[in-house]
Design an enzyme around this catalytic site. Structure first.
Site, short mmCIF file in Angstrom:
data_model
loop_
_atom_site.label_atom_id
_atom_site.label_comp_id
_atom_site.label_asym_id
_atom_site.label_seq_id
_atom_site.Cartn_x
_atom_site.Cartn_y
_atom_site.Cartn_z
N TYR A 1 0.87 -1.18 0.00
CA TYR A 1 0.00 0.00 0.00
C TYR A 1 0.90 1.24 0.00
O TYR A 1 1.99 1.21 0.57
CB TYR A 1 -0.89 -0.02 1.26
CG TYR A 1 -2.12 0.84 1.15
CD1 TYR A 1 -3.15 0.49 0.30
CD2 TYR A 1 -2.24 2.01 1.90
CE1 TYR A 1 -4.29 1.29 0.19
CE2 TYR A 1 -3.38 2.81 1.80
CZ TYR A 1 -4.39 2.43 0.94
OH TYR A 1 -5.51 3.22 0.84
N ASN B 1 -15.56 3.49 3.23
CA ASN B 1 -16.39 3.07 2.08
C ASN B 1 -17.55 4.02 1.74
O ASN B 1 -17.64 4.47 0.59
CB ASN B 1 -16.87 1.64 2.28
CG ASN B 1 -15.72 0.65 2.17
OD1 ASN B 1 -14.65 1.01 1.68
ND2 ASN B 1 -15.91 -0.57 2.60
N1 LIG Z 1 -9.66 4.38 -3.53
C1 LIG Z 1 -10.20 4.50 -2.34
O1 LIG Z 1 -10.18 5.53 -1.67
C2 LIG Z 1 -10.87 3.29 -1.77
C3 LIG Z 1 -11.70 3.39 -0.66
C4 LIG Z 1 -12.36 2.24 -0.21
C5 LIG Z 1 -12.12 1.04 -0.84
N2 LIG Z 1 -11.26 0.99 -1.89
C6 LIG Z 1 -11.01 -0.25 -2.62
O2 LIG Z 1 -12.24 -0.71 -3.08
C7 LIG Z 1 -12.21 -2.12 -3.15
C8 LIG Z 1 -13.40 -2.67 -2.36
O3 LIG Z 1 -13.20 -2.36 -0.99
P1 LIG Z 1 -14.29 -2.83 0.08
O4 LIG Z 1 -13.83 -2.50 1.44
O5 LIG Z 1 -15.59 -2.32 -0.37
O6 LIG Z 1 -14.19 -4.39 -0.17
P2 LIG Z 1 -14.95 -5.61 0.48
O7 LIG Z 1 -16.19 -5.17 1.14
O8 LIG Z 1 -13.94 -6.39 1.26
O9 LIG Z 1 -15.35 -6.46 -0.82
C9 LIG Z 1 -14.37 -6.98 -1.67
C10 LIG Z 1 -14.96 -7.02 -3.07
O10 LIG Z 1 -13.97 -7.40 -4.00
C11 LIG Z 1 -14.47 -8.47 -4.79
N3 LIG Z 1 -13.35 -9.30 -5.21
C12 LIG Z 1 -12.47 -9.92 -4.42
N4 LIG Z 1 -11.55 -10.57 -5.17
C13 LIG Z 1 -11.90 -10.36 -6.47
C14 LIG Z 1 -11.36 -10.78 -7.71
N5 LIG Z 1 -10.26 -11.54 -7.78
N6 LIG Z 1 -11.98 -10.39 -8.84
C15 LIG Z 1 -13.09 -9.61 -8.78
N7 LIG Z 1 -13.64 -9.18 -7.63
C16 LIG Z 1 -13.05 -9.55 -6.49
C17 LIG Z 1 -15.44 -9.19 -3.89
O11 LIG Z 1 -16.33 -9.92 -4.68
P3 LIG Z 1 -16.72 -11.47 -4.39
O12 LIG Z 1 -17.85 -11.44 -3.44
O13 LIG Z 1 -17.09 -11.91 -5.75
O14 LIG Z 1 -15.50 -12.14 -3.83
C18 LIG Z 1 -16.11 -7.99 -3.21
O15 LIG Z 1 -17.06 -7.43 -4.07
C19 LIG Z 1 -10.86 -2.54 -2.64
O16 LIG Z 1 -9.99 -2.68 -3.72
C20 LIG Z 1 -10.44 -1.37 -1.78
O17 LIG Z 1 -9.05 -1.26 -1.63
C21 LIG Z 1 -10.65 2.08 -2.36
#
Ligand SMILES: NC(=O)c1ccc[n+]([C@@H]2O[C@H](COP(=O)([O-])OP(=O)(O)OC[C@H]3O[C@@H](n4cnc5c(N)ncnc54)[C@H](OP(=O)(O)O)[C@@H]3O)[C@@H](O)[C@H]2O)c1
Length: 368
Positions: A83, A156
């Site tokens: 990260y 989120n």
């Molecule tokens: N840029 C920013 O400021 C920011 C802020 C918040 C979050 N994020 C990013 O947003 C993403 C989601 O975060 P979250 O906290 O909402 O996650 P989360 O609730 O832990 O959910 C993870 C998600 O990723 C999917 N996933 C996991 N492995 C995958 C793969 N190999 N191919 C496709 N989909 C996959 C899961 O789908 P399945 O159910 O199909 O496994 C689920 O929809 C992460 O990458 C996180 O780092 C970024």
């Protein structure tokens, strides 16, 4: 006015301000989840118990009793050392969570005992039962929303809110398409978009219990839920003819999934990438760039927090807290896990198709 409070476990008397505001009574022990090297979280994380410093030594500090803290993908990436933010080692896991102020240093004017607080910046370390923190490292959050909402609002829902507000000029009835729609961010996007009057097309990976997941997302307000397999299907093109083309795409998957989203954007549409869950580089087909002049953007909540002042941040939090109070924004589907069982929570958080955010619980009453 001060009087002497004789500590039960320590021999030295410590100072108490009558009126119940300041009390440095009992030394506070913390149970914390630390790592002193980067690597696989299931291997490098360990628990440690220690006594926190006393507030006598720093009048600008407070002691916070943590209540709950989620396990987010960024927490895992931070422990892995991949990260962009790398706290010095040894470090304490977790970037967001909510706690209650239980002791306040003499010089602290901005916090009071009983306030609920969240960290202002990443790398603060939320996976611990108690925190000794400078008062200006945290900000208050209303304590009339459920603790699990408070613990999960800062990353989120704030990300979802900003992506819906800051990239496209969306009006009621406009359409958004997103992948990873069952993620914590995805669930927040569905609910906030519904509240703002936008239509959402939600893409999830196919799985055995897809009907159940579809129902859950529709109950949150999703207008359409399709699997990634269906998205690639010729039938999808027919379905999309009956829906206005999306103005905005939100991508947290990357790879081929991003290419599929781009194909459906309207002319001049924007795709915001905020995650890379597939770990595959974005595939960008030439067609949408040439013939629809789509724009690719990125978003990082941490950067937004750095670039905006506390008043702007508080305004966003107030809006989201109000949505929580009016039951328009629920916390993500989650599993509450005692902090002592952090290994289980961490290993579960990286499993595919779970659809439940793991939340470490320090206040056991949250589970009852
Ligand atoms: N840029 C920013 O400021 C920011 C802020 C918040 C979050 N994020 C990013 O947003 C993403 C989601 O975060 P979250 O906290 O909402 O996650 P989360 O609730 O832990 O959910 C993870 C998600 O990723 C999917 N996933 C996991 N492995 C995958 C793969 N190999 N191919 C496709 N989909 C996959 C899961 O789908 P399945 O159910 O199909 O496994 C689920 O929809 C992460 O990458 C996180 O780092 C970024």
């Amino acid at each position: 006015m001060f009087h002497i409070c004789r500590n039960i476990s320590a021999s030295l008397p410590v100072r108490v301000l009558t009126g119940g505001v300041r009390c440095y009574c009992t030394p506070v022990k913390t149970f914390e989840i630390i790592y002193d090297e980067h690597g696989d979280p299931e291997k490098v994380l360990k628990a440690k118990t220690r006594t926190l410093p006393s507030l006598k030594d720093n009048a600008n500090a407070v002691i916070i009793k943590m209540m709950a803290a989620p396990v987010n993908p960024a927490d895992i990436n931070m422990i892995q050392g991949v990260y962009p933010i790398k706290p010095g080692l040894p470090a304490i896991g977790g970037n967001e969570g909510v706690g209650e102020v239980i002791q306040v240093g003499d010089n602290v004017k901005i916090l009071r005992k009983g306030d609920w607080v969240v960290p202002k910046s990443s790398g603060w370390g939320t996976w611990r039962t108690h925190v000794y923190s400078l008062a200006n490292e945290v900000m208050t959050i209303p304590n009339d929303i459920p603790p699990v909402c408070a613990a999960t609002l800062g990353v989120n829902p704030c990300t979802a809110y900003r992506m819906l507000k800051d990239f496209a000029h969306l009006r009621k009835g406009d359409v958004i398409i997103q992948n990873g729609a069952n993620s914590g961010v995805g669930q927040a996007v569905i609910q906030i978009a519904k509240e703002l009057g936008f239509v959402t097309i939600n893409i999830v990976r196919n799985r055995p219990e897809i009907d159940k997941l579809t129902q859950i997302l529709k109950a949150l307000g999703a207008n359409y839920v399709f699997t990634d397999e269906f998205l690639r299907n010729a039938e999808m093109k027919i379905v999309m003819k009956s829906i206005t083309k999306p103005k905005l795409a939100l991508n947290c998957v990357g790879g081929r999934s991003a290419a599929e989203l781009l194909k459906y954007l309207q002319k001049g549409g924007i795709m915001v990438t905020y995650g890379g869950m597939s770990k595959h580089p974005l595939m960008v087909p030439a067609g949408p760039l040439i013939f629809a002049d789509v724009t690719l953007r990125g978003f990082w909540m941490t950067q937004w927090n750095i670039d905006h002042n506390e008043a702007e941040r508080r305004q966003m939090w107030d809006t989201l807290c109000s949505m929580v109070r009016h039951k328009m924004l629920q916390p993500p589907a989650c599993q509450l896990v005692d902090i002592e069982n952090f290994s289980k929570a961490v290993s579960q958080s990286v499993q595919p198709y779970v659809s439940h955010k793991q939340i470490l619980v320090m206040d056991k009453s949250l589970k009852s």
